[in-house]
Design a protein around this motif. Structure first.
Motif, PDB file in Angstrom:
ATOM      1  N   GLN A 193       4.012   0.818   4.977  1.00  0.00           N
ATOM      2  CA  GLN A 193       3.552  -0.500   5.438  1.00  0.00           C
ATOM      3  C   GLN A 193       3.305  -0.493   6.947  1.00  0.00           C
ATOM      4  O   GLN A 193       2.345  -1.106   7.439  1.00  0.00           O
TER       5      GLN A 193
ATOM      6  N   HIS B 210      -7.589   6.389   7.643  1.00  0.00           N
ATOM      7  CA  HIS B 210      -7.621   6.067   9.062  1.00  0.00           C
ATOM      8  C   HIS B 210      -7.004   7.226   9.843  1.00  0.00           C
ATOM      9  O   HIS B 210      -6.083   7.879   9.358  1.00  0.00           O
TER      10      HIS B 210
ATOM     11  N   LEU C 232      -8.630   3.423   1.717  1.00  0.00           N
ATOM     12  CA  LEU C 232      -8.721   3.404   3.170  1.00  0.00           C
ATOM     13  C   LEU C 232      -8.191   4.719   3.735  1.00  0.00           C
ATOM     14  O   LEU C 232      -7.135   5.203   3.318  1.00  0.00           O
TER      15      LEU C 232
ATOM     16  N   SER D 264      -2.839   1.210  11.282  1.00  0.00           N
ATOM     17  CA  SER D 264      -4.228   1.530  10.948  1.00  0.00           C
ATOM     18  C   SER D 264      -5.128   0.302  11.070  1.00  0.00           C
ATOM     19  O   SER D 264      -6.239   0.389  11.596  1.00  0.00           O
ATOM     20  N   GLU D 265      -4.672  -0.819  10.570  1.00  0.00           N
ATOM     21  CA  GLU D 265      -5.478  -2.039  10.581  1.00  0.00           C
ATOM     22  C   GLU D 265      -5.552  -2.696  11.955  1.00  0.00           C
ATOM     23  O   GLU D 265      -6.521  -3.396  12.253  1.00  0.00           O
ATOM     24  N   GLN D 266      -4.538  -2.483  12.783  1.00  0.00           N
ATOM     25  CA  GLN D 266      -4.474  -3.172  14.074  1.00  0.00           C
ATOM     26  C   GLN D 266      -4.538  -2.226  15.265  1.00  0.00           C
ATOM     27  O   GLN D 266      -4.178  -2.597  16.378  1.00  0.00           O
ATOM     28  N   GLU D 267      -5.032  -1.013  15.045  1.00  0.00           N
ATOM     29  CA  GLU D 267      -5.019  -0.010  16.116  1.00  0.00           C
ATOM     30  C   GLU D 267      -5.695  -0.495  17.395  1.00  0.00           C
ATOM     31  O   GLU D 267      -5.128  -0.379  18.485  1.00  0.00           O
TER      32      GLU D 267
ATOM     33  N   TYR E 263       0.834  -1.191   0.000  1.00  0.00           N
ATOM     34  CA  TYR E 263       0.000   0.000   0.000  1.00  0.00           C
ATOM     35  C   TYR E 263       0.871   1.245   0.000  1.00  0.00           C
ATOM     36  O   TYR E 263       1.956   1.265   0.575  1.00  0.00           O
TER      37      TYR E 263
ATOM     38  N   ARG F 182       0.148   1.319   7.659  1.00  0.00           N
ATOM     39  CA  ARG F 182      -0.985   0.458   7.322  1.00  0.00           C
ATOM     40  C   ARG F 182      -1.238  -0.538   8.455  1.00  0.00           C
ATOM     41  O   ARG F 182      -2.385  -0.761   8.863  1.00  0.00           O
ATOM     42  N   LYS F 183      -0.178  -1.129   8.965  1.00  0.00           N
ATOM     43  CA  LYS F 183      -0.316  -2.066  10.087  1.00  0.00           C
ATOM     44  C   LYS F 183      -0.956  -1.378  11.287  1.00  0.00           C
ATOM     45  O   LYS F 183      -1.879  -1.908  11.905  1.00  0.00           O
TER      46      LYS F 183
END
Length: 120
Positions: A88, A26, A24, A94-97, A2, A91-92
């Protein structure tokens, strides 16, 4: 892989909007970004060496510096500036906050001498 297409920092709320090329978007707090900095100072130099960063509820981002086409250096008002936040890694985060914040709060609460703030 991403790519981040835009970053927008809200000074009053101390929150960073991260826009990705797949649509996306975030928002991450400066506190969350500071305590999850990818720097060796926070992450350590190997497994199990992560440092618990405390009392960053009021930290703000004072500068956002692009690093090539793959990362950004966030300069925090507490002087921390050594973490390169790759696209990256953002992104991690954002996805795993939610999961990462809960783990952080568990680590903080394990220290009985530290007040806990529960807002990501």
């Amino acid at each position: 892989m991403y790519q981040v297409t835009k970053l927008h920092y809200h000074t009053r709320q101390s929150r960073l909007d991260v826009y990705f090329d797949d649509g996306l978007t975030h928002t991450l707090s400066a506190e969350f970004l500071r305590v999850h900095s990818p720097s060796a100072e926070v992450q350590g130099h190997g497994p199990g060496q992560q440092q618990l960063v405390l009392n960053k509820q009021d930290v703000t981002i004072s500068q956002i510096e692009p690093v090539g086409h793959y990362a950004v250096r966030l300069v925090f008002d507490d002087g921390h500036n050594s973490g390169l936040f790759s696209w990256q890694y953002l992104r991690k985060l954002s996805e795993q906050e939610d999961e990462l914040w809960q783990l952080y709060q568990q680590r903080v609460s394990a220290r009985h001498d530290v007040p806990i703030k529960f807002t990501p």
